[in-house]
Write an enzyme that holds these catalytic residues in place. Structure first.
Site, PDB file in Angstrom:
ATOM      1  N   GLU A   1      -3.644  -6.686  -8.790  1.00  0.00           N
ATOM      2  CA  GLU A   1      -2.483  -5.785  -8.441  1.00  0.00           C
ATOM      3  C   GLU A   1      -3.007  -5.177  -7.085  1.00  0.00           C
ATOM      4  O   GLU A   1      -2.286  -4.967  -6.039  1.00  0.00           O
ATOM      5  CB  GLU A   1      -2.363  -4.894  -9.469  1.00  0.00           C
ATOM      6  CG  GLU A   1      -1.218  -3.745  -8.958  1.00  0.00           C
ATOM      7  CD  GLU A   1      -0.967  -2.825 -10.206  1.00  0.00           C
ATOM      8  OE1 GLU A   1      -1.132  -3.375 -11.488  1.00  0.00           O
ATOM      9  OE2 GLU A   1      -0.240  -1.989 -10.094  1.00  0.00           O
TER      10      GLU A   1
ATOM     11  N   ARG B   1      14.494  -0.092  24.914  1.00  0.00           N
ATOM     12  CA  ARG B   1      14.873   1.182  25.306  1.00  0.00           C
ATOM     13  C   ARG B   1      14.452   1.834  26.465  1.00  0.00           C
ATOM     14  O   ARG B   1      13.381   1.859  26.554  1.00  0.00           O
ATOM     15  CB  ARG B   1      14.639   1.968  23.749  1.00  0.00           C
ATOM     16  CG  ARG B   1      14.630   3.593  24.066  1.00  0.00           C
ATOM     17  CD  ARG B   1      16.105   3.925  23.837  1.00  0.00           C
ATOM     18  NE  ARG B   1      16.419   5.252  23.684  1.00  0.00           N
ATOM     19  CZ  ARG B   1      17.671   5.616  23.634  1.00  0.00           C
ATOM     20  NH1 ARG B   1      18.707   5.033  23.676  1.00  0.00           N
ATOM     21  NH2 ARG B   1      17.936   6.969  23.534  1.00  0.00           N
TER      22      ARG B   1
ATOM     23  N   THR C   1      -3.391   5.757  -7.237  1.00  0.00           N
ATOM     24  CA  THR C   1      -3.246   6.698  -6.104  1.00  0.00           C
ATOM     25  C   THR C   1      -4.377   6.792  -5.230  1.00  0.00           C
ATOM     26  O   THR C   1      -5.666   6.138  -5.397  1.00  0.00           O
ATOM     27  CB  THR C   1      -3.122   8.312  -6.659  1.00  0.00           C
ATOM     28  OG1 THR C   1      -4.226   8.817  -7.108  1.00  0.00           O
ATOM     29  CG2 THR C   1      -1.842   8.253  -7.692  1.00  0.00           C
TER      30      THR C   1
HETATM   31  C1  LIG Z   1       8.134   3.245  -8.356  1.00  0.00           C
HETATM   32  C2  LIG Z   1       6.961   3.327  -9.035  1.00  0.00           C
HETATM   33  C3  LIG Z   1       6.726   2.182  -9.850  1.00  0.00           C
HETATM   34  C4  LIG Z   1       5.581   2.177 -10.812  1.00  0.00           C
HETATM   35  N1  LIG Z   1       5.605   0.985 -11.737  1.00  0.00           N
HETATM   36  C5  LIG Z   1       4.728   1.207 -12.811  1.00  0.00           C
HETATM   37  C6  LIG Z   1       4.825   0.107 -13.393  1.00  0.00           C
HETATM   38  O1  LIG Z   1       5.240  -1.242 -13.396  1.00  0.00           O
HETATM   39  N2  LIG Z   1       3.874   0.167 -14.767  1.00  0.00           N
HETATM   40  C7  LIG Z   1       3.168   1.204 -14.913  1.00  0.00           C
HETATM   41  O2  LIG Z   1       2.389   1.219 -15.922  1.00  0.00           O
HETATM   42  N3  LIG Z   1       3.134   2.296 -14.097  1.00  0.00           N
HETATM   43  C8  LIG Z   1       3.796   2.226 -12.984  1.00  0.00           C
HETATM   44  N4  LIG Z   1       3.928   3.242 -11.925  1.00  0.00           N
HETATM   45  C9  LIG Z   1       3.356   4.437 -12.531  1.00  0.00           C
HETATM   46  C10 LIG Z   1       1.940   4.795 -11.308  1.00  0.00           C
HETATM   47  O3  LIG Z   1       0.868   3.602 -11.667  1.00  0.00           O
HETATM   48  C11 LIG Z   1       1.730   5.980 -11.438  1.00  0.00           C
HETATM   49  O4  LIG Z   1       2.524   6.960 -10.932  1.00  0.00           O
HETATM   50  C12 LIG Z   1       0.163   6.449 -10.722  1.00  0.00           C
HETATM   51  O5  LIG Z   1      -0.796   5.700 -11.357  1.00  0.00           O
HETATM   52  C13 LIG Z   1       0.121   8.039 -10.941  1.00  0.00           C
HETATM   53  O6  LIG Z   1       0.322   8.802 -11.881  1.00  0.00           O
HETATM   54  P1  LIG Z   1       1.044   9.687 -12.146  1.00  0.00           P
HETATM   55  O7  LIG Z   1       2.258   9.539 -11.378  1.00  0.00           O
HETATM   56  O8  LIG Z   1       1.179  10.369 -13.826  1.00  0.00           O
HETATM   57  O9  LIG Z   1       0.186  10.935 -11.284  1.00  0.00           O
HETATM   58  P2  LIG Z   1      -0.772  11.991 -11.817  1.00  0.00           P
HETATM   59  O10 LIG Z   1      -1.724  11.047 -12.582  1.00  0.00           O
HETATM   60  O11 LIG Z   1      -0.324  13.084 -12.604  1.00  0.00           O
HETATM   61  O12 LIG Z   1      -1.331  12.502 -10.580  1.00  0.00           O
HETATM   62  C14 LIG Z   1      -0.890  13.347  -9.824  1.00  0.00           C
HETATM   63  C15 LIG Z   1      -1.543  13.824  -8.588  1.00  0.00           C
HETATM   64  O13 LIG Z   1      -2.781  14.281  -8.942  1.00  0.00           O
HETATM   65  C16 LIG Z   1      -3.669  13.622  -8.389  1.00  0.00           C
HETATM   66  N5  LIG Z   1      -4.979  13.252  -9.196  1.00  0.00           N
HETATM   67  C17 LIG Z   1      -5.088  13.013 -10.548  1.00  0.00           C
HETATM   68  N6  LIG Z   1      -6.262  12.776 -10.954  1.00  0.00           N
HETATM   69  C18 LIG Z   1      -7.095  13.074 -10.153  1.00  0.00           C
HETATM   70  C19 LIG Z   1      -8.519  13.176  -9.971  1.00  0.00           C
HETATM   71  N7  LIG Z   1      -9.339  13.030 -10.867  1.00  0.00           N
HETATM   72  N8  LIG Z   1      -9.059  13.594  -8.548  1.00  0.00           N
HETATM   73  C20 LIG Z   1      -8.002  13.939  -7.625  1.00  0.00           C
HETATM   74  N9  LIG Z   1      -6.841  13.732  -7.850  1.00  0.00           N
HETATM   75  C21 LIG Z   1      -6.094  13.330  -8.867  1.00  0.00           C
HETATM   76  C22 LIG Z   1      -3.231  12.196  -8.084  1.00  0.00           C
HETATM   77  O14 LIG Z   1      -3.880  11.133  -7.070  1.00  0.00           O
HETATM   78  C23 LIG Z   1      -1.869  12.586  -7.809  1.00  0.00           C
HETATM   79  O15 LIG Z   1      -1.572  12.800  -6.380  1.00  0.00           O
HETATM   80  C24 LIG Z   1       4.887   3.142 -10.993  1.00  0.00           C
HETATM   81  C25 LIG Z   1       5.175   4.344 -10.419  1.00  0.00           C
HETATM   82  C26 LIG Z   1       6.316   4.544  -9.354  1.00  0.00           C
HETATM   83  C27 LIG Z   1       6.318   5.887  -8.563  1.00  0.00           C
END
Ligand SMILES: Cc1cc2nc3c(=O)[nH]c(=O)nc-3n(C[C@H](O)[C@H](O)[C@H](O)COP(=O)(O)OP(=O)(O)OC[C@H]3O[C@@H](n4cnc5c(N)ncnc54)[C@H](O)[C@@H]3O)c2cc1C
Length: 387
Positions: A243, A269, A366
Site C-alpha cells: 500500500e 504567463r 500518517t
Molecule cells: C480519505 C481517507 C481514506 C481512507 N481510507 C481508508 C480505508 O480504505 N481503510 C481504512 O481502514 N482506513 C482508511 N483511512 C484511514 C486512515 O488510514 C487513518 O485516517 C489514518 O491511519 C490515521 O488515523 P486517524 O484518522 O484515526 O488519526 P489518529 O490516529 O487519531 O491520529 C491523529 C494525529 O495524531 C498523530 N499521532 C497518532 N499517534 C501518534 C504517535 N504515536 N506519535 C506521534 N503522532 C501520533 C497522527 O499522526 C495524526 O496526526 C482513510 C482515511 C482517509 C482520510
C-alpha cells in the site's frame, strides 16, 4: 532503458498511459462531481489485466512483478485525479493481496479472482472511530456462533465503502488480546446486519467514495476467516508495505504532473515584461522540487526492488511513503502558488491535485507514524529501554 525497468515494463507503461489519457483524464471533473469512480472503469481495467499486474497467472493475474504495479500507480498519479487512483489502488493493490497470500483456494476463487478481473469491488476495513494509527485499539468484534461469525462494530473512512461488493475486514476475535486478537474476515455487501451508514464528504479525492460501515449482529460463514485466527495484525502490517509503495509512486508522479502544469503555465504567463519561467527565483525552487521528486522516485524503486526480492523492507517503504507524499504535496502547493490567483480557482485543474495529494500524508499511515516506524527500525531506543 532505466535501471529498474525491462522492455516489457516500457510496453506496459505505454499502454496504461494511453488508457489513462483516453479513459480517465477526460472524465476527472465529471467523476469528482459524481463522488465516485464508476464501476464500469474498474470492470474495464479488470478486463485489460491492469488490476492483476503483479499476481500469478493461475489466479487470473498477469504474472508481472511489483514494478508493474508501480507503473500503474504512476500513470494513475498522472491522470489528474487521485480519487480515481485511490479507488483502483485500494481495490486491487491494498484490499485483495491479503486474500492471495493468506486465503484459502475457495476464497481466492470467490473473491480474489473476480476482484482482479474487475467483476467485484473490494474495500479494506481497518480504521474505526476509536482506532486509527493504533490498530491494536480496534473494537469491532467477531464471535463464533455455530457455523457463523457474528460481527458488531463500526468502521470509518473506508475507501470504496459505498460501492464495494465485499469488505476485507479487520475484527477482534479474541477480546483483550491487543494486536494479537485481531483476525481478517471477508464480509459480503449483502450479509445480514451489514450497512453503509453514511457517505463521507471530503476535502479532496472526490472521485473516491469514502464511507462509514456498520456491523450489527452481522452474520458471516466461519469459512470467511482469512488465514489463521488472531494473526490479522501481522497480515495487515504485511499488506501495508505494498500500500505504502504504490502510494509513494502515485504521489510522486502526481507531484511531477503538478510541476509540469506549473512550468507550462509559467512559460506562457507574462509579468514584468517576461514569462514567469524566466525569473531565476522561480526556476531555482522548481529545480529543487524536481530534484526532490526524482529522489523520491528512486527511493520508491529501491524499496520496490527489495520488496520484489522478499526482503520485507519496512524501513525503506516507510521512508518512501513519508518522503514522497510530503515532497509531492510541497510540489503541488508550489505549483498552485505559481498559478497565482488562478491556482485558487476551481476552473484550473491544479487545485484538484493540491486537495487530493493532502490525503496521502494521512491515509495509509500518517507522517508521524512513518517516523515512528522508521525510528523503531533504526533502533534509536535500545530494545531493553522500549516501553
Ligand atoms: C480519505 C481517507 C481514506 C481512507 N481510507 C481508508 C480505508 O480504505 N481503510 C481504512 O481502514 N482506513 C482508511 N483511512 C484511514 C486512515 O488510514 C487513518 O485516517 C489514518 O491511519 C490515521 O488515523 P486517524 O484518522 O484515526 O488519526 P489518529 O490516529 O487519531 O491520529 C491523529 C494525529 O495524531 C498523530 N499521532 C497518532 N499517534 C501518534 C504517535 N504515536 N506519535 C506521534 N503522532 C501520533 C497522527 O499522526 C495524526 O496526526 C482513510 C482515511 C482517509 C482520510
Amino acid at each position: 532503458m532505466e535501471f529498474w525497468f525491462e522492455e516489457e515494463h516500457k510496453i506496459l507503461r505505454d499502454s496504461i498511459h494511453k488508457f489513462v489519457a483516453n479513459e480517465i483524464t477526460p472524465h476527472v471533473e465529471e467523476w469528482d462531481e459524481l463522488g465516485l469512480t464508476p464501476r464500469s472503469l474498474v470492470q474495464q481495467m479488470g478486463e485489460l489485466g491492469y488490476l492483476g499486474l503483479m499476481y500469478p497467472e493461475e489466479y487470473g493475474g498477469q504474472g508481472g512483478d511489483v514494478f508493474s504495479a508501480i507503473i500503474l500507480a504512476e500513470e494513475l498519479g498522472r491522470s489528474g485525479s487521485l480519487g480515481v487512483a485511490n479507488t483502483v489502488l485500494v481495490h486491487a493493490y491494498m484490499a485483495v493481496p491479503i486474500i492471495l497470500r493468506y486465503g484459502t483456494e475457495e476464497q481466492k476463487h470467490d473473491y480474489f479472482e473476480p476482484a482482479i478481473k474487475g467483476q467485484k469491488i473490494a474495500s479494506l476495513g481497518i480504521t474505526e472511530p476509536g482506532a486509527g494509527s493504533d490498530v491494536s485499539l480496534l473494537k469491532t468484534v467477531a464471535h463464533k456462533d455455530g457455523d457463523r461469525w457474528i460481527i458488531n462494530g463500526t468502521k470509518i473512512f473506508i475507501t470504496n465503502g459505498t460501492q464495494a461488493d465485499f469488505v476485507v475486514l479487520a475484527a477482534r476475535t479474541e477480546p483483550g488480546q491487543g494486536s494479537r486478537g485481531i483476525s481478517v474476515i471477508l464480509v459480503n455487501r449483502d450479509a445480514p446486519g451489514f450497512s453503509v451508514s453514511r457517505k463521507l464528504q471530503k476535502v479532496g479525492n472526490h472521485a473516491s467514495d469514502t464511507a462509514e460501515l456498520v456491523f450489527e449482529d452481522c452474520a458471516v460463514p466461519l469459512d470467511r476467516l482469512v488465514g489463521e485466527e488472531g494473526k490479522g495484525f501481522n497480515q495487515i502490517m504485511w499488506e501495508l508495505q505494498l500500500e505504502r509503495l504504490v502510494v509513494g509512486a502515485a504521489a510522486t508522479a502526481a507531484g511531477e504532473y503538478a510541476l509540469e502544469m506549473a512550468i507550462a503555465y509559467c512559460q506562457q504567463r507574462q509579468q514584468f515584461g517576461r514569462p514567469l519561467a524566466g525569473f531565476q527565483a522561480l526556476q531555482h525552487r522548481i529545480v529543487d522540487l524536481a530534484t526532490a521528486l526524482e529522489a523520491g522516485k528512486q527511493l520508491v524503486y529501491g524499496a520496490a526492488w527489495k520488496y520484489k526480492h522478499d526482503l520485507y523492507p519496512v524501513k525503506e517503504v516507510s521512508m518512501a511513503k513519508l518522503y514522497c507524499t510530503n515532497t509531492a504535496f510541497m510540489a503541488a502547493d508550489y505549483a498552485l502558488q505559481l498559478h497565482g490567483g488562478y491556482g485558487y480557482m476551481m476552473e484550473y485543474p491544479i487545485q484538484r491535485l493540491w486537495r487530493d495529494l493532502r490525503l496521502w500524508r494521512i491515509g495509509g499511515g500518517t507522517d508521524e507514524i512513518m517516523r515512528e516506524i522508521i525510528a523503531g527500525q533504526m533502533q534509536l531506543v535500545p530494545k531493553e529501554q522500549r516501553r
